[in-house]
Write a protein that holds these residues in place. Structure first.
Motif, short mmCIF file in Angstrom:
data_model
loop_
_atom_site.label_atom_id
_atom_site.label_comp_id
_atom_site.label_asym_id
_atom_site.label_seq_id
_atom_site.Cartn_x
_atom_site.Cartn_y
_atom_site.Cartn_z
N TYR A 51 -0.37 6.32 0.49
CA TYR A 51 -0.84 5.08 1.22
C TYR A 51 -2.07 4.56 1.15
N ASP A 52 -2.38 3.40 0.43
CA ASP A 52 -3.77 2.91 0.39
C ASP A 52 -4.30 2.14 1.44
N LEU A 53 -5.19 2.59 2.21
CA LEU A 53 -6.08 2.10 3.13
C LEU A 53 -7.07 1.44 2.81
N GLN A 54 -7.37 0.98 1.47
CA GLN A 54 -8.51 0.20 0.70
C GLN A 54 -9.67 1.11 0.58
N VAL A 55 -10.22 1.66 1.97
CA VAL A 55 -11.45 2.38 2.12
C VAL A 55 -11.01 3.84 1.52
N VAL A 56 -9.91 4.10 1.55
CA VAL A 56 -9.31 5.54 1.12
C VAL A 56 -7.99 5.58 1.03
N LYS A 57 -7.35 6.26 -0.25
CA LYS A 57 -5.92 6.36 -0.44
C LYS A 57 -5.68 7.80 -0.16
N LEU A 58 -4.51 8.13 0.23
CA LEU A 58 -3.95 9.28 0.80
C LEU A 58 -2.70 9.61 0.26
N ALA A 59 -2.40 10.75 -0.14
CA ALA A 59 -1.05 11.39 -0.69
C ALA A 59 -0.84 12.82 -0.07
N ALA A 60 0.42 12.80 0.05
CA ALA A 60 1.08 14.15 0.34
C ALA A 60 2.17 14.68 -0.58
N THR A 61 2.69 15.78 -1.00
CA THR A 61 3.75 16.04 -1.76
C THR A 61 4.27 17.52 -1.33
N TYR A 62 5.61 17.53 -1.56
CA TYR A 62 6.41 19.02 -1.35
C TYR A 62 6.95 19.18 -2.62
N PRO A 70 0.80 -1.24 -0.05
CA PRO A 70 0.06 0.15 0.08
C PRO A 70 0.87 1.31 -0.14
N LEU A 71 2.22 1.16 0.37
CA LEU A 71 2.81 2.27 0.44
C LEU A 71 3.81 2.90 -1.01
N SER A 72 3.84 3.99 -1.20
CA SER A 72 4.57 4.39 -2.44
C SER A 72 5.32 5.68 -1.75
N VAL A 73 6.80 5.71 -2.27
CA VAL A 73 7.42 6.96 -1.92
C VAL A 73 8.15 7.39 -2.96
N SER A 74 8.16 8.56 -3.38
CA SER A 74 9.25 9.16 -4.44
C SER A 74 9.90 10.47 -4.51
N ALA A 75 10.89 10.47 -5.14
CA ALA A 75 11.67 12.05 -5.08
C ALA A 75 12.12 12.17 -6.41
N ILE A 76 12.24 13.55 -6.98
CA ILE A 76 12.78 13.70 -8.14
C ILE A 76 13.56 15.29 -8.11
N ALA A 77 14.44 15.46 -8.99
CA ALA A 77 15.35 16.74 -9.00
C ALA A 77 15.32 16.83 -10.57
N GLU A 78 15.39 18.21 -10.99
CA GLU A 78 15.71 18.72 -12.38
C GLU A 78 16.63 19.87 -12.36
N THR A 79 17.82 19.72 -13.07
CA THR A 79 18.37 21.20 -13.07
C THR A 79 17.79 21.89 -13.96
N LYS A 80 18.54 23.20 -13.75
CA LYS A 80 17.89 24.33 -14.58
C LYS A 80 18.51 24.19 -15.89
N GLN A 81 17.59 24.66 -17.02
CA GLN A 81 18.04 24.68 -18.50
C GLN A 81 18.79 26.07 -18.90
N ALA A 82 18.55 27.10 -18.07
CA ALA A 82 18.75 28.26 -18.55
C ALA A 82 19.26 29.06 -17.33
N GLU A 83 19.77 30.23 -17.42
CA GLU A 83 20.14 31.04 -16.35
C GLU A 83 18.85 31.99 -16.05
N GLY A 84 18.56 32.34 -15.05
CA GLY A 84 17.25 32.78 -14.24
C GLY A 84 16.48 31.74 -13.69
N LEU A 85 16.89 30.54 -14.14
CA LEU A 85 16.04 29.29 -13.64
C LEU A 85 16.55 28.77 -12.13
#
Length: 350
Positions: free
Chosen positions: A232-243, A207-222
């Protein structure tokens, strides 16, 4: 008798060849009514979102994908996907601007794609938007969706790698040489572009999933953008959070209730989501907060499956205290005050 045996041999050889190679025609068709605050109801042309080309919930697309078995566990794969399909008029422009790549895949080492394809952000963090990257996405309306980093959920001129599943872990990486950055997606020109790298990983076990990602800038100013997410999937409800921290420096956010809203977005913040199944239906709520720009967005949605390929949907999203701006080349424009949007329709896949 000999003729019959020859015919059977030909058919057997043909069947073997067909089993080793295939090409599939596929598509997504979305049509329905939608509107935004102070706008008018429209059939796939409601004011405030991509006129004709998009449904409210999904983008209507048509494509071709295929695979060839090269032997020894090695495969050659390809995908060509075209958007610009207007179901309200039947008009279309066949340009494979969404997916256009060829790649190789091996059972022991993973898969490589070369060309234009969905970004690492879309593939890794898109799973935590329970209603897909629809027009009603609270994540995108608040300007903190990893799916639309650098103005797009696609990447051109990219070499992309995905590892095999190793105990629940899948790693993805992408690289675009700066020599191929020539005004792609509205930013970066050869004189200022940089080599761009992206790296993401997902651990999924039960039921658990965890992810992370990063992407470098493609030009100055970024700047380098990054995000983490979990569900996490509790079967009766699935919950998620991101930053999420988006890619533009010195930009407080943006208002995506206009056609120019998705360019040069900035800010950072967090999201919460929940979706619950009810037989053939599901009902969900998603909330996003851009802490830099003080943008808040609330999304409500419901889907009802008429079959495995056809469903009805109702989507609603509202922004709160949107003191953000639209950041575009040449200046910024004030966002609408507390905008909202609503859409209802049908999606068919084939």
């Amino acid at each position: 008798m000999k003729k019959s045996l020859i015919a059977l041999a030909v058919l057997a050889a043909s069947g073997t060849a067909m089993a080793q190679s295939y090409v599939t025609l596929y598509g997504v068709l979305d049509i329905g009514f939608g509107k935004v605050k102070d706008g008018k109801w429209g059939l796939n042309n409601g004011e405030g979102y991509s006129a004709g080309q998009d449904g409210f919930n999904s983008t209507s697309v048509i494509g071709f994908r295929g695979s060839e078995d090269l032997g020894g566990g090695l495969k050659a794969n390809f995908n060509l996907q075209s958007g610009g399909l207007d179901l309200s008029t039947g008009a279309t422009s066949v340009a494979f601007s969404r997916e256009a790549w060829v790649g190789l895949e091996g059972a022991g080492w993973g898969a490589i794609q070369l060309g234009r394809s969905s970004s690492i952000g879309a593939k890794v963090l898109g799973a935590y938007d329970f209603n897909g990257t629809s027009y009603s996405s609270a994540y995108d309306r608040a300007g903190i969706s990893a799916v639309t980093w650098y103005g797009s959920s696609r990447r051109s001129n990219q070499v992309q790698y995905a590892s095999p599943n190793l105990g629940g872990v899948v790693v993805r990486a992408g690289f675009t040489p700066k020599g191929d950055e020539g005004g792609v997606q509205g930013v970066g020109v050869p004189g200022t572009a940089k080599n761009r790298y992206s790296l993401g990983a997902t651990f999924a076990n039960g039921p658990l999933s965890v992810s992370a990602i990063a992407e470098t800038k493609q030009a100055e100013g970024l700047r380098t953008a990054y995000a983490v997410g979990a569900s996490y999937d509790l079967q009766v409800v699935k919950l998620a959070a991101t930053y999420n921290r988006r890619e533009s420096e010195g930009v407080d956010g943006y208002n995506t209730f206009t056609s120019t809203g998705g360019q040069f977005s900035g800010g950072k913040g967090w999201t919460l989501a929940a979706v619950a199944p009810f037989g053939a239906a599901n009902v969900g709520v998603q909330y996003a907060r851009n802490t830099d720009a003080d943008i808040k967005a609330l999304e409500l949605f419901a889907n009802y499956a008429l079959s495995k390929r056809t469903r009805l949907y109702v989507d609603f999203v509202k922004g709160y205290d949107q003191n953000a701006v639209i950041a575009v080349p040449g200046g910024r424009t004030a966002a609408a005050s507390n905008p909202y949007a609503v859409g209802l329709g049908v999606v068919h896949t084939f």
